[in-house]
Design an enzyme around this catalytic site. Structure first.
Site, PDB file in Angstrom:
ATOM      1  CG  ASP A 222     -40.783 127.405 -33.232  1.00 11.35           C
ATOM      2  OD1 ASP A 222     -40.756 128.283 -34.108  1.00 11.35           O
ATOM      3  OD2 ASP A 222     -39.775 127.005 -32.629  1.00 11.35           O
TER       4      ASP A 222
ATOM      5  CG  ASP B 259     -37.809 129.565 -37.914  1.00  6.51           C
ATOM      6  OD1 ASP B 259     -36.901 129.381 -37.091  1.00  6.51           O
ATOM      7  OD2 ASP B 259     -37.712 129.291 -39.129  1.00  6.51           O
TER       8      ASP B 259
END
Length: 555
Positions: free
Chosen positions: A98, A199
């Site tokens: 991530d 993100d």
């Protein structure tokens, strides 16, 4: 057309804090994940996506990164990460990290220096603006409530944070910032990771001049206004040219507010930016009719609205881009509670129905931890049961400060939509703390873990787990499921979701009853069609029992 490995893949998302604790401190960790790789291999997934595991003060559960090259000690060490990566590859799976680069933690060394003065080397790593008439530079609102600006006396300026004050936004207009990000990517890719989930990546290119949001600004209207800035394509192309194109990786960009037309610009099959996006159209359905309250509401999603959202993306991206397919994640409530029925009488069939409906579409499916056993919302009833910053802030804003709703009503909304529903620990067994830890769990377990757990699912050949396993197997074996075009059927039907897929002379028919009623639909499903998968043991043709879902293959 040459097909890429990620077009055949199924991804399993892990929220590390809640997956498996190995050292009994009550917090999930990297060795815990490593210990469960056999389970994920049995399920059949190809890729594991880890939510952030970097060093962080955890104001937003790891999405506020203080050091991109260090592991958060509560998850383990870099040695533990290296062992997890090697073991993942040894199990025939890949690992997705991530990447959070719209913002950092306020504790990151870049921000610690940047806030000191206007002339230090990091002064322009973040977005600073002078006060306007003694107030914030514009009317933007933070996604986590309140203004999107915080004043720093040492600089005499405000800094932008589209999320919490502890998450200052990076200034992507600064070439040095972009190079810092690219070096971070190289660090992890050189270690052997197989790609990134990025993100809120479509927020990195802010509108020129940072003008006010038109009308009455809210958290949602601010993010939509900021999203998809004019330089976003340029920034993503540079990232691809300088880093991503040099590795055989998979990339998915989280893009709130993006349309299919936007997604094609960033992820087109012939473009050189990202592979796919996470879009929000279907998970943003059924918002509160009072726009000031935003997504917080407790009414079910209408099937006709859901069809509009999912069908739109299937049709628009076909042959031009690639879809990501998901029902839930760490930021969304549990799928069977949100989109179907988690009542014990129907939960198993409803969870299988949702899985079939989504996994038979074109795109890369994402399974969120526990989804494969039909985990449900936690059904919390008190504010002190919540941990999530967004949920707690919104309660105080709506109930205490703005007085738009009363406390009991807001708690009902939160029980339906709060992110905390997805963050309760993974339910492995019916024993102590659901087998998640022998310590004191960092967060309360869902009370239904004695009935819903992996041990029970693996022992029952009719469980949700084995249905997911079969869906993954069918995707791996069937080009029609992977690559077929999409044909919507009866979009105005508010009970049944049906569609066809077509590829090289074959047709797939998918029929799902989204109600607890028995209904009849005739799509000539038994006329030479082979039943591929169903959530009932027998096939009654045109009759669809509660939450029945079935797929037919026509050659």
């Amino acid at each position: 057309m040459t097909h890429k490995w990620w077009q055949s893949a199924v991804v399993y998302q892990i929220y590390p804090m809640s997956f498996q604790d190995s050292n009994q401190d009550g917090i999930g960790d990297l060795p815990g994940i490593t210990s469960r790789l056999d389970y994920l291999q049995k399920l059949g997934v190809d890729v594991i996506w880890l939510n952030p595991i970097y060093r962080s003060p955890d104001q937003d559960n790891g999405y506020d990164i203080a050091d991109y090259r260090a592991i958060n000690p509560k998850y383990g060490t870099m040695t533990d990460f290296d062992a997890l990566l090697a073991a993942t590859h040894a199990h025939g799976m890949k690992l997705l990290m991530d990447l959070v680069v719209n913002h950092t933690s306020a504790q990151h060394k870049w921000f610690q220096e940047s806030q000191k003065s206007k002339d230090n080397p990091y002064a322009d790593y973040y977005i600073w603006r002078d006060p306007v008439d003694g107030h914030e530079p514009n009317n933007w609102r933070s996604a986590f409530s309140g203004p999107a600006w915080t004043y720093v006396p040492a600089r005499g300026q405000y800094y932008l944070h589209l999320f919490a004050p502890g998450q200052p936004d990076l200034n992507w207009e600064n070439p040095k910032v972009r190079e810092e990000v690219f070096n971070i990517e190289r660090f992890w890719l050189d270690k052997g990771v197989d790609g990134f989930r990025m993100d809120v990546i479509n927020l990195i290119a802010k509108p020129a001049g940072l003008p006010d949001v038109p009308g009455t600004p809210t958290a949602g209207t601010t993010l939509n206004f900021v999203a998809d800035g004019k330089r976003l394509n340029e920034f993503l192309r540079q990232m691809n040219a300088e880093v991503l194109s040099h590795y055989d990786v998979m990339t998915v960009g989280e893009m709130p507010g993006s349309t299919p037309e936007d997604a094609i610009k960033y992820t087109g099959l012939n473009s050189h930016e990202l592979n796919m996006v996470f879009q929000f159209q279907h998970v943003n359905l059924s918002p509160n009719p009072d726009v000031r309250i935003g997504k917080w509401y407790d009414q079910p999603v209408k099937l006709t609205d859901l069809k509009v959202a999912l069908n739109r993306w299937q049709k628009a991206l076909d042959g031009k881009g690639w879809n990501s397919l998901y029902w839930n994640n760490h930021d969304q409530p549990r799928a069977v509670s949100r989109f179907s029925n988690d009542d014990p009488e129907y939960r198993v069939r409803a969870a299988k129905m949702l899985a079939t409906t989504l996994h038979m579409m074109q795109g890369t499916p994402y399974i969120y931890e526990g989804e494969e056993i039909g985990m449900t919302n936690a059904h919390f009833t008190r504010l002190d049961q919540y941990e999530d910053l967004e949920s707690i802030n919104i309660y105080h804003e709506m109930v205490d400060h703005r007085k738009l709703v009363d406390g009991p009503t807001m708690l009902k909304y939160m029980a339906n939509i709060s992110r905390d529903n997805a963050r309760t620990p993974m339910q492995w067994t019916d024993g102590e703390n659901a087998g998640f830890t022998k310590g004191n769990p960092w967060y309360a377990l869902n009370a239904n873990y004695p009935a819903i757990n992996v041990k029970q699912a693996l022992a029952d050949r009719t469980s949700v787990f084995y249905h997911y396993q079969k869906l993954i197997q069918l995707r791996h074996e069937t080009d029609l499921i992977k690559y077929g075009t999409f044909e919507e059927l009866d979009p105005a039907d508010n009970q049944v979701y049906a569609y066809r897929r077509h590829y090289q002379g074959q047709t797939l028919l998918v029929i799902s009853n989204f109600t607890d009623q028995t209904v009849t639909r005739d799509y000539q499903q038994r006329e030479a069609g082979q039943l591929l998968i169903s959530n009932y043991r027998d096939d009654r043709g045109t009759q669809l029992r509660p939450y029945e879902s079935k797929c037919y293959l026509f050659n």
